[in-house]
Scaffold this motif. Structure first.
Motif, PDB file in Angstrom:
ATOM      1  N   ALA A 106       3.177   3.723  -5.258  1.00 56.21           N
ATOM      2  CA  ALA A 106       2.382   2.495  -5.330  1.00 56.21           C
ATOM      3  C   ALA A 106       2.858   1.478  -4.290  1.00 56.21           C
ATOM      4  CB  ALA A 106       2.481   1.903  -6.739  1.00 56.21           C
ATOM      5  N   ALA A 107       4.181   1.339  -4.151  1.00 55.96           N
ATOM      6  CA  ALA A 107       4.726   0.373  -3.196  1.00 55.96           C
ATOM      7  C   ALA A 107       4.397   0.753  -1.765  1.00 55.96           C
ATOM      8  CB  ALA A 107       6.244   0.265  -3.382  1.00 55.96           C
ATOM      9  N   VAL A 108       4.466   2.053  -1.448  1.00 55.42           N
ATOM     10  CA  VAL A 108       4.165   2.498  -0.082  1.00 55.42           C
ATOM     11  C   VAL A 108       2.696   2.260   0.245  1.00 55.42           C
ATOM     12  CG1 VAL A 108       4.027   4.494   1.444  1.00 55.42           C
ATOM     13  CG2 VAL A 108       6.022   4.190  -0.016  1.00 55.42           C
ATOM     14  N   CYS A 109       1.805   2.594  -0.673  1.00 55.19           N
ATOM     15  CA  CYS A 109       0.372   2.392  -0.418  1.00 55.19           C
ATOM     16  C   CYS A 109       0.057   0.905  -0.253  1.00 55.19           C
ATOM     17  CB  CYS A 109      -0.449   2.997  -1.550  1.00 55.19           C
ATOM     18  SG  CYS A 109      -0.448   4.808  -1.536  1.00 55.19           S
ATOM     19  N   LEU A 110       0.677   0.071  -1.066  1.00 52.05           N
ATOM     20  CA  LEU A 110       0.464  -1.365  -0.938  1.00 52.05           C
ATOM     21  C   LEU A 110       1.024  -1.881   0.388  1.00 52.05           C
ATOM     22  CD1 LEU A 110      -0.403  -4.091  -2.089  1.00 52.05           C
ATOM     23  CD2 LEU A 110       1.813  -4.220  -3.265  1.00 52.05           C
ATOM     24  N   SER A 111       2.214  -1.432   0.742  1.00 55.80           N
ATOM     25  CA  SER A 111       2.832  -1.865   2.000  1.00 55.80           C
ATOM     26  C   SER A 111       2.027  -1.414   3.208  1.00 55.80           C
ATOM     27  CB  SER A 111       4.260  -1.320   2.095  1.00 55.80           C
ATOM     28  OG  SER A 111       5.058  -1.791   1.035  1.00 55.80           O
ATOM     29  N   GLY A 112       1.519  -0.179   3.157  1.00 52.29           N
ATOM     30  CA  GLY A 112       0.697   0.313   4.252  1.00 52.29           C
ATOM     31  C   GLY A 112      -0.565  -0.499   4.430  1.00 52.29           C
ATOM     32  N   SER A 113      -1.194  -0.886   3.333  1.00 50.66           N
ATOM     33  CA  SER A 113      -2.409  -1.703   3.400  1.00 50.66           C
ATOM     34  C   SER A 113      -2.105  -3.095   3.945  1.00 50.66           C
ATOM     35  CB  SER A 113      -3.052  -1.805   2.013  1.00 50.66           C
ATOM     36  OG  SER A 113      -3.449  -0.523   1.552  1.00 50.66           O
ATOM     37  N   LEU A 114      -0.985  -3.674   3.526  1.00 52.99           N
ATOM     38  CA  LEU A 114      -0.596  -4.994   4.035  1.00 52.99           C
ATOM     39  C   LEU A 114      -0.265  -4.943   5.526  1.00 52.99           C
ATOM     40  CD1 LEU A 114       1.643  -6.307   1.102  1.00 52.99           C
ATOM     41  CD2 LEU A 114      -0.653  -7.089   1.734  1.00 52.99           C
ATOM     42  N   LEU A 115       0.440  -3.893   5.954  1.00 50.73           N
ATOM     43  CA  LEU A 115       0.758  -3.738   7.377  1.00 50.73           C
ATOM     44  C   LEU A 115      -0.509  -3.650   8.204  1.00 50.73           C
ATOM     45  CD1 LEU A 115       2.727  -3.197   9.717  1.00 50.73           C
ATOM     46  CD2 LEU A 115       2.646  -0.760   9.085  1.00 50.73           C
ATOM     47  N   GLN A 116      -1.459  -2.904   7.717  1.00 56.32           N
ATOM     48  CA  GLN A 116      -2.741  -2.768   8.413  1.00 56.32           C
ATOM     49  C   GLN A 116      -3.409  -4.126   8.607  1.00 56.32           C
ATOM     50  OE1 GLN A 116      -5.679  -0.464   6.120  1.00 56.32           O
ATOM     51  NE2 GLN A 116      -6.987  -2.249   6.481  1.00 56.32           N
ATOM     52  N   GLN A 117      -3.431  -4.955   7.567  1.00 50.73           N
ATOM     53  CA  GLN A 117      -4.080  -6.259   7.660  1.00 50.73           C
ATOM     54  C   GLN A 117      -3.314  -7.212   8.576  1.00 50.73           C
ATOM     55  OE1 GLN A 117      -7.073  -6.945   6.516  1.00 50.73           O
ATOM     56  NE2 GLN A 117      -7.182  -4.847   5.721  1.00 50.73           N
ATOM     57  N   VAL A 118      -1.982  -7.139   8.538  1.00 51.92           N
ATOM     58  CA  VAL A 118      -1.173  -7.985   9.416  1.00 51.92           C
ATOM     59  C   VAL A 118      -1.438  -7.642  10.878  1.00 51.92           C
ATOM     60  CG1 VAL A 118       1.182  -8.471  10.166  1.00 51.92           C
ATOM     61  CG2 VAL A 118       0.628  -8.460   7.721  1.00 51.92           C
TER      62      VAL A 118
END
Length: 233
Positions: A106-118
């Motif tokens: 869950a943390a990796v998927c959330l982090s990946g999505s946040l990185l994409q938006q940044v």
């Protein structure tokens, strides 16, 4: 009489392999990001040529374009991928009882999505603009969120199949579906004229980098790393 060979699960990748992959992907991702941000002429011309050709095909081949929209907007949509990830998180938590891995996923998927938006906000690359668009999309272009999300979600799920010692047939099927999904979503985004080709390449590289880093974290942080046997059911 010989005993038939047992289809044992493969040995998990060594940490050094994941570390080397992470370094290579970091360099490649940084290179593509730098060239896109710097608006390097040869790269922009290549993007223009590919986009112009695929858009012409998209306008001419209406049936194919409608199929591409279904695949891109529903089958391989970012929210479809996130929902798939959420289902696996729940399964890991309740069925496997591996709450550490569930939280990790869950943390990796959330982090990946946040990185994409940044990165989208930082690069702020305009999307292709057409007088006769066949589809539309919002926010900045680089990296492709569809390509990046499909890459890290599918990559993580394939790795989990190996980690839990799934049978050879299931591993091969999972890998085939993952490759088809990652490659296919990239093609649909360029075909529909909502991304440049380098947006997709950048998304693939960054998604793979997320997977490599996540595997390193799991191997070093999981209290029972690499001790799971095959799924009992």
């Amino acid at each position: 009489m010989q005993t038939p060979p047992v289809d044992s699960p493969p040995a998990p990748p060594q940490p050094r392999t994941a570390l080397r992959a992470a370094w290579v992907l970091t360099v490649c991702s940084a290179l593509v990001l730098t060239l896109v941000a710097a608006e390097w002429g040869p790269l922009l011309r290549l993007d223009d040529d590919i986009a112009g050709t695929t858009h012409r095909w998209a306008v001419e081949e209406g049936g194919v374009t409608r199929t591409m929209r279904v695949l891109s907007d529903w089958v391989w949509d970012t929210w479809t991928m996130r929902l798939l990830c959420a289902v696996v998180v729940v399964w890991l938590w309740w069925r496997r009882g591996d709450r550490w891995t569930a939280g990790w996923l869950a943390a990796v998927c959330l982090s990946g999505s946040l990185l994409q938006q940044v990165l989208k906000a930082a690069v702020d690359r305009p999307r292709p603009v057409w007088p006769d668009p066949v589809d539309s999309a919002h926010y900045a272009a680089f990296p492709s969120g569809h390509a990046m999300t499909a890459t890290f979600v599918c990559g993580l799920l394939v790795w989990l199949l190996h980690h839990y010692g799934a049978g050879r047939g299931l591993r091969r099927a999972g890998l085939a579906v993952a490759v088809l999904s990652v490659a296919g979503v990239g093609v649909t985004r360029v075909w529909l004229g909502v991304h440049w080709a380098t947006d997709v390449v950048g998304g693939w590289l960054l998604g793979a980098l997320v997977v490599a880093l996540a595997v390193l974290v799991h191997r070093r942080g999981h209290p029972r790393a690499d001790r799971h046997g095959p799924d009992p059911g």
